[in-house]
Design an enzyme around this catalytic site. Sequence first.
Site, PDB file in Angstrom:
ATOM      1  CG  HIS A 100      -1.622   1.332   1.440  1.00 34.91           C
ATOM      2  ND1 HIS A 100      -1.439   2.124   2.557  1.00 34.91           N
ATOM      3  CD2 HIS A 100      -2.492   1.997   0.641  1.00 34.91           C
ATOM      4  CE1 HIS A 100      -2.176   3.220   2.440  1.00 34.91           C
ATOM      5  NE2 HIS A 100      -2.826   3.169   1.300  1.00 34.91           N
ATOM      6  CB  SER A 101       0.802   4.268   0.330  1.00 34.84           C
ATOM      7  OG  SER A 101       1.102   5.635   0.230  1.00 34.84           O
ATOM      8  CG  LEU A 102       7.051   3.660   1.686  1.00 39.76           C
ATOM      9  CD1 LEU A 102       8.013   4.283   0.689  1.00 39.76           C
ATOM     10  CD2 LEU A 102       7.459   4.031   3.111  1.00 39.76           C
TER      11      LEU A 102
END
Length: 283
Positions: A100-102
């Site tokens: 997720h994301s980073l």
Amino acid sequence: MSGVEEVRLNLGHIELAAHLFGPQQGIPVIALHGWLDNANTFARLAPRLHGLRIVALDLAGHGYSDHRPVGAGYALWDYAHDVLRVAEQLGWQRFALLGHSLGAIISVILAGALPERVTRLALIDGVIPPGAGPQDTAERMGMALQAQLRQGGKGKTVYPTLELAVQARMQGMVAVTREAAELLAQRGLMPVPGGYTWRSDSRLTLPSPLRMSEEQALTFVRRIACPTQLVVAADGMLARNTPLLEQLPFKLEQLPGGHHLHLNDESGASLVADCFNRFFAIS
């Protein structure tokens, strides 16, 4: 959470904490959370995924994991190295990544750098790091070095109550629901004199000294050799970046919700789980 095992992994250079989900003989998956989050970002999603052995890490400097030594930083490639060390520790020559994301960005970096190691990529609202033009490389480096020097004397924010700390997370750079903030706080907060503070390493908020250009970042995308499913949150960070999305050779699915759609509520977690269960079931 029932059916979850807490483990610590000593990688030699650092010790990381992790949650284990799913059957021991399931498909090996390493799950990577977003910036300033922790393994609890997968608390709602992981139990809904079928047939996967998920190792959800607290990345270095986050949650219950160690911080990097004095003088070290938090570059994307250092996280990728940590993930390879985790795989080595688990005896996994090949594995899938859920990010997720980073965590999605780290997953893309690793799968592009070493495509032979990664079997599948399941990404939530993240692909490549924010880019920078070549003209501001020196200036950015200078700003980052100054910020590192100033960081030494800074203390962390102390919240007098748990409630105030949770509220601060709800209203963070990316807003989340109360339920999501409370789940992240379970692994993210620690008591200190005067109240509570977040465990995360304050160096995580420093600007990156070096950023790839978008063209450099896309070289990782183009080298990925495994099936890849990207969930785009309708109200998240990627939905408006149509030029980037149109360049991606991935399966895309846009789902309703914000950047933390897999954590914010049960319905979002179910929608993301349905998408990824179909993706992992394809032989």
